[in-house]
Design an enzyme around this catalytic site. Structure first.
Site, short mmCIF file in Angstrom:
data_model
loop_
_atom_site.label_atom_id
_atom_site.label_comp_id
_atom_site.label_asym_id
_atom_site.label_seq_id
_atom_site.Cartn_x
_atom_site.Cartn_y
_atom_site.Cartn_z
N ASP A 46 -11.02 31.02 -9.00
CA ASP A 46 -13.55 31.39 -9.59
C ASP A 46 -13.54 31.95 -10.97
O ASP A 46 -14.09 30.76 -11.58
CB ASP A 46 -13.63 32.15 -8.64
CG ASP A 46 -15.16 32.03 -7.90
OD1 ASP A 46 -15.66 31.30 -8.42
OD2 ASP A 46 -15.47 32.50 -6.91
N THR A 139 -16.72 29.35 -1.50
CA THR A 139 -15.25 29.83 -1.77
C THR A 139 -14.71 29.60 -0.17
O THR A 139 -13.25 29.92 -0.37
CB THR A 139 -15.69 31.65 -2.17
OG1 THR A 139 -16.63 31.51 -3.20
CG2 THR A 139 -14.82 32.23 -2.77
#
Length: 353
Positions: A46, A139
């Site tokens: 990320d 995610t």
């Protein structure tokens, strides 16, 4: 094509970020997963993805003022005990950028990396240009080894003018079994891109293959339509979606996948409808929809809130929404809006009893 320079930069940034993400997903270590205060998992990838996009856009578009609205900031990485994670991200970013000639020979320090991540703290708004990024949209899908996307869009005076979706795990062939996109390929990894007034295109993520123009489904009969929704029940009210689908007469079961990969798949006609109804109190962020919205609309689709109003990305980081987000083609949208209205009314009536 309008915004050619910006599109080239965005495609390069998203593709490189996706390459970093693929590397991490292949060797996902338990220590890669941290916990943010909102309990959603955040990964080394990320932060690395956000840094790569920020650095590439700044370098490729160096003559322009740079504003990036993005999901992450470096707060957690500056805390005690985060040095190992920070160094790992810095190495990943350096390794990724080393494959690009324009970055060859320049090595980032951990401070450079933190600064790049924190370039994403712009608030957006109705004036000027703002890049909008979700460095890993989906995610949880990423952590499961499923669908995720690097989603990058450009706002100009509050309007979306460009969008790129890098979807490393999305097959080139249809995920709905209808094979409308006419690919018999078993290749994986798609890059979708769109600029205002120029249509939507798809190409293989890791190749120089020629882009193919795509169109949303032309289905007119809801019984023949398939619909997408979020994989996670925590992200969307599956019961409400099911009620809407029943009212429309949709026969196929829902296709549940993570991330804005749904928007990409819709843009090429894999499904005809997307329903997203978050739980009460949830506020939609613009980076979850900016890139996907233009990818679908430039392919001929319509993206609105539950009342049929266009999404307004000019209000800062959050969308001011009526209940949820719905996507369909022009023919299905009036029927879908009625089914949504009736289902929500029934739900409200039931909860008032």
């Amino acid at each position: 094509m309008a915004y050619e320079k910006e599109l080239d930069a965005a495609k390069k940034a998203a593709s490189l970020a996706a390459r970093l993400c693929q590397k991490v997903q292949k060797a996902l270590l338990q220590s890669d997963v941290q916990s943010k205060s909102d309990k959603s998992p955040v990964t080394v990838a990320d932060y690395g993805s956000q840094a790569v996009v920020s650095l590439v856009l700044e370098k490729e578009l160096s003559s322009e003022p740079f504003s990036l609205v993005a999901e992450e900031d470096s707060g957690d990485l500056r805390k005690d005990g985060s040095q190992d994670t920070l160094e790992r991200i810095t190495k990943l970013v350096n390794d990724t950028l080393a494959t690009e000639e324009s970055f060859n020979g320049s090595t980032l320090s951990t401070d450079d990396l933190l600064r790049a991540i924190d370039c994403g703290t712009s608030e957006g708004g109705p004036n000027g240009r703002h890049w909008v990024l979700d460095p890993i949209d989906g995610t949880k899908g990423f952590l499961r080894g499923d669908q995720y996307a690097v989603a990058l869009g450009l706002l100009e005076e509050g309007k979306v003018v460009l969008g790129v979706l890098a979807c490393p795990n999305l097959p080139l062939a249809s995920i709905a079994g209808n094979n409308k996109n006419k690919s018999s390929s078993d290749e994986i990894g798609c890059l979708f891109f769109a600029t205002i007034g120029s249509g939507t295109y798809m190409q293989l993520l890791d190749s120089k293959s020629s882009p193919v123009k795509v169109q949303v489904s032309s289905v007119e009969n809801p019984e023949e339509a398939s619909f997408f929704e979020s994989f996670e029940g925590a992200h969307s009210l599956h019961d409400l979606s099911s009620s809407i689908a029943n009212k429309l007469g949709v026969k196929a079961p829902p296709v549940r996948i993570d991330s804005q990969a749904k928007y990409g798949a819709l843009s090429r006609g894999d499904g005809a409808i997307y329903l997203r109804f978050p739980h009460k109190g949830y506020r939609e962020k613009i980076w979850d929809h900016v890139a996907g919205a233009i990818v679908v609309t430039e392919a001929g689709g319509i993206v609105t809130d539950a009342a049929g109003k266009p999404l307004d990305f000019s209000k800062g980081k959050y969308l001011d929404l009526d209940t949820g987000i719905i996507v369909a083609n022009e023919k299905l949208m009036p029927l879908l809006l009625k089914a949504v209205r009736d289902s929500i009314a029934e739900q409200e009536k039931a909860s008032a009893l």
